[in-house]
Design a protein around this motif. Structure first.
Motif, PDB file in Angstrom:
ATOM      1  N   ASN A 256       0.937  -1.767  -0.122  1.00  0.00           N
ATOM      2  CA  ASN A 256      -0.055   0.183   0.019  1.00  0.00           C
ATOM      3  C   ASN A 256       1.135   1.158   0.222  1.00  0.00           C
ATOM      4  O   ASN A 256       0.176   2.296  -1.041  1.00  0.00           O
ATOM      5  CB  ASN A 256      -0.715  -0.035   1.213  1.00  0.00           C
ATOM      6  N   MET A 257       2.233   1.068   0.704  1.00  0.00           N
ATOM      7  CA  MET A 257       3.000   2.736   1.049  1.00  0.00           C
ATOM      8  C   MET A 257       3.337   2.587  -0.424  1.00  0.00           C
ATOM      9  O   MET A 257       4.106   3.345  -0.828  1.00  0.00           O
ATOM     10  CB  MET A 257       4.009   2.228   2.099  1.00  0.00           C
ATOM     11  N   ALA A 258       4.153   1.501  -0.718  1.00  0.00           N
ATOM     12  CA  ALA A 258       4.125   1.735  -2.654  1.00  0.00           C
ATOM     13  C   ALA A 258       3.877   2.522  -3.358  1.00  0.00           C
ATOM     14  O   ALA A 258       4.293   2.478  -3.891  1.00  0.00           O
ATOM     15  CB  ALA A 258       5.044   0.102  -3.162  1.00  0.00           C
ATOM     16  N   GLN A 259       2.043   2.416  -3.600  1.00  0.00           N
ATOM     17  CA  GLN A 259       1.589   2.654  -4.814  1.00  0.00           C
ATOM     18  C   GLN A 259       1.297   4.263  -4.126  1.00  0.00           C
ATOM     19  O   GLN A 259       1.675   5.055  -5.311  1.00  0.00           O
ATOM     20  CB  GLN A 259       0.205   2.463  -4.109  1.00  0.00           C
TER      21      GLN A 259
ATOM     22  N   ARG B 133       8.819   2.510  -9.317  1.00  0.00           N
ATOM     23  CA  ARG B 133       8.490   1.055  -8.531  1.00  0.00           C
ATOM     24  C   ARG B 133       9.965   1.471  -8.607  1.00  0.00           C
ATOM     25  O   ARG B 133      10.865   0.818  -8.121  1.00  0.00           O
ATOM     26  CB  ARG B 133       7.014   1.734  -8.250  1.00  0.00           C
ATOM     27  N   ALA B 134      10.158   0.947 -10.447  1.00  0.00           N
ATOM     28  CA  ALA B 134      10.989  -0.756 -10.447  1.00  0.00           C
ATOM     29  C   ALA B 134      12.591   0.728 -10.459  1.00  0.00           C
ATOM     30  O   ALA B 134      13.682  -0.345  -9.376  1.00  0.00           O
ATOM     31  CB  ALA B 134      11.280  -0.205 -11.526  1.00  0.00           C
ATOM     32  N   ARG B 135      12.946   1.716  -9.898  1.00  0.00           N
ATOM     33  CA  ARG B 135      14.146   2.320  -9.272  1.00  0.00           C
ATOM     34  C   ARG B 135      14.500   2.219  -8.012  1.00  0.00           C
ATOM     35  O   ARG B 135      15.552   1.895  -8.263  1.00  0.00           O
ATOM     36  CB  ARG B 135      14.390   3.473 -10.337  1.00  0.00           C
ATOM     37  N   ALA B 136      13.292   2.357  -7.817  1.00  0.00           N
ATOM     38  CA  ALA B 136      13.206   1.743  -6.112  1.00  0.00           C
ATOM     39  C   ALA B 136      13.615   0.923  -5.146  1.00  0.00           C
ATOM     40  O   ALA B 136      14.771   0.564  -5.344  1.00  0.00           O
ATOM     41  CB  ALA B 136      12.211   2.479  -5.140  1.00  0.00           C
ATOM     42  N   MET B 137      13.434  -0.166  -6.470  1.00  0.00           N
ATOM     43  CA  MET B 137      13.645  -1.378  -6.176  1.00  0.00           C
ATOM     44  C   MET B 137      15.077  -1.935  -6.434  1.00  0.00           C
ATOM     45  O   MET B 137      15.759  -2.705  -5.683  1.00  0.00           O
ATOM     46  CB  MET B 137      12.556  -2.777  -7.324  1.00  0.00           C
ATOM     47  N   LEU B 138      15.291  -1.033  -7.872  1.00  0.00           N
ATOM     48  CA  LEU B 138      17.072  -1.754  -8.247  1.00  0.00           C
ATOM     49  C   LEU B 138      18.215  -0.839  -7.338  1.00  0.00           C
ATOM     50  O   LEU B 138      19.173  -1.365  -6.891  1.00  0.00           O
ATOM     51  CB  LEU B 138      17.276  -0.964  -9.868  1.00  0.00           C
ATOM     52  N   VAL B 139      17.936  -0.025  -6.635  1.00  0.00           N
ATOM     53  CA  VAL B 139      18.486   0.343  -5.896  1.00  0.00           C
ATOM     54  C   VAL B 139      19.074  -0.110  -4.905  1.00  0.00           C
ATOM     55  O   VAL B 139      20.325  -0.832  -4.298  1.00  0.00           O
ATOM     56  CB  VAL B 139      17.761   1.770  -5.154  1.00  0.00           C
ATOM     57  N   VAL B 140      17.383  -0.687  -3.987  1.00  0.00           N
ATOM     58  CA  VAL B 140      18.116  -1.629  -2.992  1.00  0.00           C
ATOM     59  C   VAL B 140      18.428  -2.786  -4.123  1.00  0.00           C
ATOM     60  O   VAL B 140      19.286  -4.089  -2.896  1.00  0.00           O
ATOM     61  CB  VAL B 140      16.573  -2.463  -2.083  1.00  0.00           C
TER      62      VAL B 140
ATOM     63  N   THR C 287       9.172   4.681  -2.532  1.00  0.00           N
ATOM     64  CA  THR C 287      10.896   4.881  -1.982  1.00  0.00           C
ATOM     65  C   THR C 287      11.772   3.825  -1.546  1.00  0.00           C
ATOM     66  O   THR C 287      10.821   2.995  -1.637  1.00  0.00           O
ATOM     67  CB  THR C 287      10.892   5.678  -0.543  1.00  0.00           C
ATOM     68  N   PRO C 288      13.563   3.487  -2.392  1.00  0.00           N
ATOM     69  CA  PRO C 288      14.171   2.619  -1.381  1.00  0.00           C
ATOM     70  C   PRO C 288      13.598   1.587   0.359  1.00  0.00           C
ATOM     71  O   PRO C 288      13.541   0.529  -0.422  1.00  0.00           O
ATOM     72  CB  PRO C 288      15.617   3.396  -2.182  1.00  0.00           C
ATOM     73  N   ASP C 289      13.651   3.134   1.077  1.00  0.00           N
ATOM     74  CA  ASP C 289      13.005   2.779   1.922  1.00  0.00           C
ATOM     75  C   ASP C 289      11.155   1.175   1.955  1.00  0.00           C
ATOM     76  O   ASP C 289      11.898   0.408   2.766  1.00  0.00           O
ATOM     77  CB  ASP C 289      12.607   3.734   3.005  1.00  0.00           C
ATOM     78  N   VAL C 290      11.157   1.370   1.383  1.00  0.00           N
ATOM     79  CA  VAL C 290       9.599   0.401   1.366  1.00  0.00           C
ATOM     80  C   VAL C 290      10.655  -0.777   0.715  1.00  0.00           C
ATOM     81  O   VAL C 290       9.701  -1.853   1.562  1.00  0.00           O
ATOM     82  CB  VAL C 290       8.276   1.443   0.587  1.00  0.00           C
ATOM     83  N   TYR C 291      10.673  -0.696  -0.528  1.00  0.00           N
ATOM     84  CA  TYR C 291      11.627  -1.966  -1.071  1.00  0.00           C
ATOM     85  C   TYR C 291      11.920  -2.184  -0.175  1.00  0.00           C
ATOM     86  O   TYR C 291      12.356  -3.783   0.162  1.00  0.00           O
ATOM     87  CB  TYR C 291      11.043  -1.170  -2.175  1.00  0.00           C
ATOM     88  N   ARG C 292      13.098  -1.474   0.351  1.00  0.00           N
ATOM     89  CA  ARG C 292      14.027  -2.477   1.564  1.00  0.00           C
ATOM     90  C   ARG C 292      12.964  -3.304   2.813  1.00  0.00           C
ATOM     91  O   ARG C 292      13.842  -4.181   2.765  1.00  0.00           O
ATOM     92  CB  ARG C 292      14.610  -1.855   1.760  1.00  0.00           C
ATOM     93  N   GLY C 293      12.300  -2.744   3.431  1.00  0.00           N
ATOM     94  CA  GLY C 293      11.363  -3.369   4.092  1.00  0.00           C
ATOM     95  C   GLY C 293      10.984  -4.234   3.344  1.00  0.00           C
ATOM     96  O   GLY C 293      10.469  -6.101   4.278  1.00  0.00           O
ATOM     97  N   LEU C 294       9.808  -4.326   2.218  1.00  0.00           N
ATOM     98  CA  LEU C 294       9.526  -5.235   1.524  1.00  0.00           C
ATOM     99  C   LEU C 294      10.349  -6.436   1.094  1.00  0.00           C
ATOM    100  O   LEU C 294      10.010  -8.248   1.467  1.00  0.00           O
ATOM    101  CB  LEU C 294       8.967  -5.107   0.715  1.00  0.00           C
ATOM    102  N   PHE C 295      11.635  -6.474   0.389  1.00  0.00           N
ATOM    103  CA  PHE C 295      12.090  -7.572  -0.234  1.00  0.00           C
ATOM    104  C   PHE C 295      12.948  -8.391   1.716  1.00  0.00           C
ATOM    105  O   PHE C 295      13.062  -9.347   1.685  1.00  0.00           O
ATOM    106  CB  PHE C 295      13.186  -6.867  -0.364  1.00  0.00           C
ATOM    107  N   LYS C 296      13.382  -7.029   2.644  1.00  0.00           N
ATOM    108  CA  LYS C 296      13.607  -7.948   4.221  1.00  0.00           C
ATOM    109  C   LYS C 296      12.672  -8.901   4.819  1.00  0.00           C
ATOM    110  O   LYS C 296      13.124  -9.627   5.026  1.00  0.00           O
ATOM    111  CB  LYS C 296      13.754  -6.538   5.000  1.00  0.00           C
ATOM    112  N   LEU C 297      11.498  -8.444   4.839  1.00  0.00           N
ATOM    113  CA  LEU C 297      10.493  -9.194   5.129  1.00  0.00           C
ATOM    114  C   LEU C 297      10.489 -10.868   4.684  1.00  0.00           C
ATOM    115  O   LEU C 297      10.365 -11.945   5.007  1.00  0.00           O
ATOM    116  CB  LEU C 297       8.956  -8.349   4.669  1.00  0.00           C
TER     117      LEU C 297
END
Length: 569
Positions: free
Chosen positions: A343-346, A398-405, A350-360
């Motif tokens: 929901n936040m990613a929508q 969103r893709a750019r933020a994912m690739l940063v992570v 930001t990289p922080d959102v995907y950093r948390g999701l991928f860590k999950l």
């Protein structure tokens, strides 16, 4: 010293110099006085009088912004009267303005030798020493300034000097002296009547400043390991503002919480944190401290419920929401945490959102790298678009933020690659953009076989019915050939280049001839390598022909055909 003050001083000194002659005439009288021959002036008196004139002239030059003329006049005045402190003092700001720093420092020293009670010059001297990275000497100079008797009549200046000294001592890790200097500040602030009269501050401003200084005293005491003193100072800071500024008083509770945490006093720390968190701070440091306190008190099962309450109260605090999702994951509520992240990613890509999701996904038991692959492939696919439709800008963000992570976490890439490779084996569709970026990431993490597979899949997609990656085809070949070269698969390089010559529509032929020539030379097939080098030279456009000819020279040298190599050069 202001120009008007210097001018007044010059005129006063001139009148004072003429006063003895006036007094010598005595009172006006009708009776004639006996004739007394005047005493001739000494050389020292003449020089002093001339120095005074030059000082006045320098003041006029400075007022009219003729700075170099002013400097020359002041310097001549100091030469004629080396015991006159005002001229040396007047030179200091002029030297600083002209970037003559060493001379400014010397002028300060001389002025202070002549007038050690000049607190303004001591402060200016300290500033210069600090700029020139001499903090200890600067602290000594500020200490001398505070000791000047004339400073007692200027409490607002004394506060500033003592504060500057405290900061210096704190940076020097001399906590006892820093504490003493801060206490000098407090001594003035605790007498608000004198400070109100000497400045524009009102009582509330002064109390607020006093609270800030007590807070600093508490932090200095903490750093010095004096926990009891720190507690007293923090309480004083809070008491200073609790009636007039209760919100600030609550914020100061965090200092007490830090103290209790340092002493492992978990219950008092929790109480102070509760008070502070009523202010809804934007960061997560205090929330994390509360999590730790709850866990230490054996109340870890309350963490998620407590964070949920705060997240509802402060719905706009993205950092708090991420912390709440993180703790949901720790508690095993993977689905709830995933829902928050998505929901936040929508709205906040930001990289922080995907950093948390991928860590999950990575820390779930078992790991959910298949979920990560789904999210990545879906987002990259939307960002790239299709042959008939351009990509989506929001998905691209969103893709750019994912690739940063993924770029910063090699472990995620290593965990993801087996999932993607298994999908390729079972012919599960993966879009070309995903394959390309995963190939780049795999190469960065030295997973050369996986990178090769990703880039080959990109080429298969381009030649089949899957969405194409035509715009990136040259990059795909470039990366694939680089990976093969790093893996010492020279025969595979030759095979890819021959295939490229047959099938590629966007890569110029000389590129494949050149890489084939280099690969054939590496495996010792020099004659075949020379043929490919010749073909590369023949097909290359002007900007690239030199590189192709250089490759031909290297192969000739490897074949020990030195005369031909020299001729080619």
């Amino acid at each position: 010293m202001p120009l008007s003050a210097r001018l007044g001083l010059a005129l006063f000194a001139l009148v004072a110099a003429l006063a003895p002659a006036a007094r010598a005439q005595g009172p006006v009288s009708d009776r004639p006085e006996p004739f007394t021959p005047a005493r001739p002036e000494t050389r020292e008196e003449l020089d002093r009088r001339e120095a005074l004139k030059l000082y006045g002239l320098a003041v006029f030059h400075e007022r009219d912004n003729r700075l170099l003329a002013a400097v020359r006049a002041y310097e001549e005045a100091t030469r004629l009267d080396p015991e006159a402190a005002p001229a040396f003092k007047a030179l200091v700001p002029l030297y600083l303005g002209l970037d003559r720093l060493d001379e400014a420092l010397a002028a300060c020293k001389k002025a202070l030798d002549l007038d050690p009670g000049d607190y303004e010059t001591w402060h200016l001297y300290a500033r210069q020493l600090r700029v020139q990275d001499h903090p200890k000497e600067a602290a000594d100079a500020l200490g001398r300034a505070l000791a000047c008797p004339g400073l007692k009549e200027h409490p607002e200046v004394r506060v500033q000097f003592a504060f500057d000294l405290a900061l210096l001592q704190e940076n020097l890790n001399d906590f006892d002296k820093a504490e003493a200097a801060y206490l000098e500040v407090v001594k003035v602030l605790d007498n608000p009547a004198a400070l109100e009269e000497a400045s524009d501050l009102n009582e509330q401003d002064i109390d607020g400043r006093a609270a800030e200084i007590y807070e600093r005293l508490g932090r200095v005491s903490l750093r010095a390991g004096k926990h009891d003193k720190a507690k007293d100072y923090f309480v004083k800071a809070r008491d200073k503002v609790k009636e007039k500024d209760p919100a600030r008083a609550k914020r100061l509770s965090y200092n007490l919480a830090e103290l209790h945490l340092a002493r492992e006093e978990w219950a008092p720390a929790l109480a102070a944190l509760d008070d502070y968190l009523e202010t809804l701070p934007q960061g997560t440091e205090a929330y994390r401290a509360k999590i730790k306190a709850l866990q230490k008190l054996g109340r870890g099962d309350e963490v998620v419920r407590v964070l949920e309450k705060y997240a509802v109260r402060d719905a706009q605090n993205a950092a708090l929401k991420l912390l709440y999702a993180e703790q949901l994951g720790v508690a095993g509520s993977i689905g709830d945490a995933e829902r928050i992240y998505k929901n936040m990613a929508q709205t906040t890509a930001t990289p922080d959102v995907y950093r948390g999701l991928f860590k999950l996904y990575a820390e779930a038991k078992p790991p959910h790298f298949d979920h990560l692959a789904n999210v990545l492939d879906e987002t990259l696919g939307k960002a790239a678009g299709t042959r008939d439709q351009s990509g989506d800008e929001e998905s691209a963000a969103r893709a750019r933020a994912m690739l940063v992570v993924l770029r910063e976490d090699a472990g995620l890439v290593r965990g993801l690659m087996p999932v993607v490779q298994e999908r390729l084996k079972t012919n599960t569709p993966i879009n070309s953009t995903t394959c390309f970026f995963l190939g780049v990431l795999a190469a960065r993490t030295q997973q050369l076989d996986a990178a090769e597979e990703m880039f080959r899949q990109c080429l298969r997609n381009n030649q089949g019915g899957a969405p194409r990656l035509v715009q990136k085809e040259p990059e795909v070949y470039q990366n694939l050939l680089r990976v093969l070269r790093l893996a010492h698969k020279n025969e595979a390089v030759v095979e890819v280049c021959r295939d490229g010559l047959r099938n590629s529509r966007t890569v110029q032929p000389f590129f494949f001839h050149l890489h084939m020539a280099q690969a054939l030379a590496r495996i010792g097939k020099l004659a075949d390598g020379l043929k490919e080098a010749d073909a590369a030279v023949e097909a290359a456009p002007d900007p690239s022909r030199l590189l192709c000819r250089e490759t031909r020279v290297r192969i000739l040298l490897q074949a020990e055909r030195y005369e031909q190599a020299a001729a080619e050069c």
